[in-house]
Write an enzyme that holds these catalytic residues in place. Structure first.
Site, short mmCIF file in Angstrom:
data_model
loop_
_atom_site.label_atom_id
_atom_site.label_comp_id
_atom_site.label_asym_id
_atom_site.label_seq_id
_atom_site.Cartn_x
_atom_site.Cartn_y
_atom_site.Cartn_z
N GLY A 103 5.80 -6.13 -2.00
CA GLY A 103 4.70 -7.00 -2.43
C GLY A 103 3.35 -6.32 -2.24
O GLY A 103 3.21 -5.10 -2.37
N SER A 104 2.36 -7.12 -1.92
CA SER A 104 0.97 -6.62 -1.91
C SER A 104 0.68 -5.61 -0.80
O SER A 104 -0.37 -4.96 -0.84
CB SER A 104 0.00 -7.80 -1.80
OG SER A 104 0.06 -8.59 -2.96
N THR A 105 1.55 -5.47 0.20
CA THR A 105 1.32 -4.41 1.19
C THR A 105 1.34 -3.04 0.53
O THR A 105 0.73 -2.09 1.03
CB THR A 105 2.36 -4.46 2.33
OG1 THR A 105 3.67 -4.34 1.78
CG2 THR A 105 2.24 -5.76 3.11
N LYS B 274 -0.13 -2.23 -2.06
CA LYS B 274 -1.42 -1.94 -2.69
C LYS B 274 -2.19 -0.86 -1.93
O LYS B 274 -3.05 -0.20 -2.51
CB LYS B 274 -2.24 -3.22 -2.81
CG LYS B 274 -1.68 -4.19 -3.86
CD LYS B 274 -2.39 -5.53 -3.85
CE LYS B 274 -1.77 -6.48 -4.90
NZ LYS B 274 -2.32 -7.83 -4.82
#
Length: 487
Positions: free
Chosen positions: A218-220, A222
């Protein structure tokens, strides 16, 4: 000599030759496989006749052998039971699969390792009782206990690393199990315990921190995309402007990439890289993914350890990115979705690499190898660099961005009074019929990193919202960081 006698002599000679060949094959060619056969009770009893080495955390045994009055002589016990169950695994006479350190370090614990040869010879010459080596682990008891308590009844995993060395300070996987019934000398009891454990749909014996069904980050992820953009010169620093529309049009498909709140990330559909990370702007990082392309994203992830097979000494499942990525898949991969899959240990390595000026250290679990009397046989290993994933300048920029995520953005629940904390929340879709996983990666203190943490809590996120990582995972990471830095 008449013909019948000659023929009989040839037959007898052939039989003797066949017997000689067969005995040679059994004694030499097949000896190793026969020794390790599960059905070879003689070998198993020989293993049990020697005291198996203990496994220690902070000087206290989490696995040890105690003398008993039966044919097996020694019973393997686990005083901490569930807390370290996936770390130790279990040592059983006739049930289950090899797991944990009991399998991965069996040659040391049993005393059969080649590097213990001198010790074995010394024991033989001095008449000292033969015993396996004792393993002192890098784990910190307080951090392990806090991580397990904070994770509670949730399914998931927590990993904490020393960014400077790669030493694993905590490694917790839930659900846990009790290894003691599996090591019982009551074989019916042991078999029943294994049957119950193996049929549990939650698979408690799997160490979710390093193996099993890998998670989308997920967004980790990014932070990896931001690292690639900075390294490739697509952005200068955290103040560089990037696109941030409510929806990002993707080539090759009529399905756009939306932000979680369906709103633009800034005025005129633009924002800064810093603000994009603070609010976890999908379209900003999707846009960077389109510019970078799949190959550069994959190369940056590889520098952090994706694709590497690591032994700690248990085997860590390699984190993966798809081999072929088209443009819309690159945008999805840039926000940690599509087919990006990882372990909590790998995400802790990413946080640790940023904390350590871009240097990713090889993680390890065994601090020292000791004799039964605790004399050191092998001292602590020297820290080993796995890679220089990013430049120190990029690491400094990412650190400032991640500190702002905790101070001003989605990671506020990881704040520690008086300590600068760097972090990133994440919510990872994995099944349309299930809630997403909640993630948080972090390190502290940001100006003198002592610990890096990754937390994943299964199916505890909220679809289309970062609240899962912020509300559920971040407080767990905070407690573990506080335990390590003694706040």
């Amino acid at each position: 000599m008449n013909t019948p006698i000659r023929r009989l002599s040839v037959l007898i000679a052939a039989l003797f030759a066949a017997l000689l060949v067969a005995s040679t094959i059994i004694q030499f060619a097949q000896a190793g496989s026969m020794r390790t056969m599960a059905a070879n009770k003689r070998t198993l009893l020989d293993n049990y006749s020697r005291e198996r080495g203990s496994i220690l955390v902070g000087g206290k045994a989490i696995a040890k052998s105690v003398a008993v009055d039966d044919q097996y002589a020694w019973l393997r016990t686990y005083p901490e039971a569930r807390l370290y169950s996936q770390v130790t695994g279990f040592y059983a006479y006739s049930v289950g699969n090899p797991l944990g350190l009991e399998h991965a370090a069996d040659d040391l614990l049993s005393g059969k390792a080649d590097r213990l040869f001198v010790r074995r010879v010394t024991d033989l010459l001095t008449g000292r009782e033969a015993a396996g080596a004792t393993l002192e682990l890098t784990l910190q008891a307080k951090a392990q206990e806090v991580a397990s308590a904070a994770l509670g009844k949730n399914r998931g995993a927590v990993v904490a690393l020393d960014p400077r060395s790669g030493a694993i300070l905590a490694m917790v996987s839930h659900p846990q199990y009790d290894p003691n019934p599996l090591s019982s000398h009551d074989l019916d009891k042991a078999a029943g315990a294994w049957e119950k454990l193996s049929e549990d749909p939650a698979k408690p014996f799997i160490n979710r921190a390093i193996t099993g069904n890998l998670y989308p980050p997920g967004s980790t992820f990014k932070v990896v995309t931001a690292a690639a953009a900075l390294e490739q010169g697509l952005v200068e620093d955290e103040n560089s402007e990037v696109p941030g529309p409510a929806e990002l049009d993707l080539p090759l498909t009529d399905q756009p990439l939306p932000n979680e709140d369906r709103q633009a990330c800034g005025p005129d559909d633009t924002t800064t890289l810093l603000h994009a990370l603070e609010i976890s702007c999908n379209t900003a990082f999707g846009s960077l993914g389109l510019e970078l392309g799949g190959e550069q994203l994959r190369a940056q992830a590889a520098k952090f350890g994706f694709g590497d097979t690591i032994q700690i000494p248990m085997r860590v499942s390699p984190s993966t990115m798809p081999a072929e990525i088209n443009a819309p898949q690159a945008a999805q991969s840039a926000i940690g979705q599509y087919d990006v899959r990882t372990t909590p240990l790998q995400m802790a390595m990413i946080a640790a690499g940023i904390a350590n000026q871009g240097r990713v250290m090889t993680p390890y679990l065994i601090q020292s190898v000791r004799a039964a009397d605790l004399d050191v046989i092998e001292p602590a290993p020297k820290p080993e660099e796995l890679s220089q994933a990013i430049s120190p300048r990029t690491a400094d920029i990412l650190t400032r961005m991640m500190v702002s995520v905790v101070d001003n953005g989605s990671g506020r629940r990881a704040q520690i009074p008086g300590v600068a904390v760097a972090g990133k929340t994440g919510t990872a879709q994995h099944d349309l019929d299930k809630e997403p996983h909640a993630w948080f990666i972090s390190f502290a203190p940001a100006d003198d990193p002592q610990v890096a943490v990754a937390v994943v809590v299964e199916e505890s996120g909220v679809t289309g919202d970062e609240v899962g990582g912020a509300r559920v995972a971040a407080p767990i990471a905070k407690e573990v960081m506080e335990a390590v830095i003694d706040r």
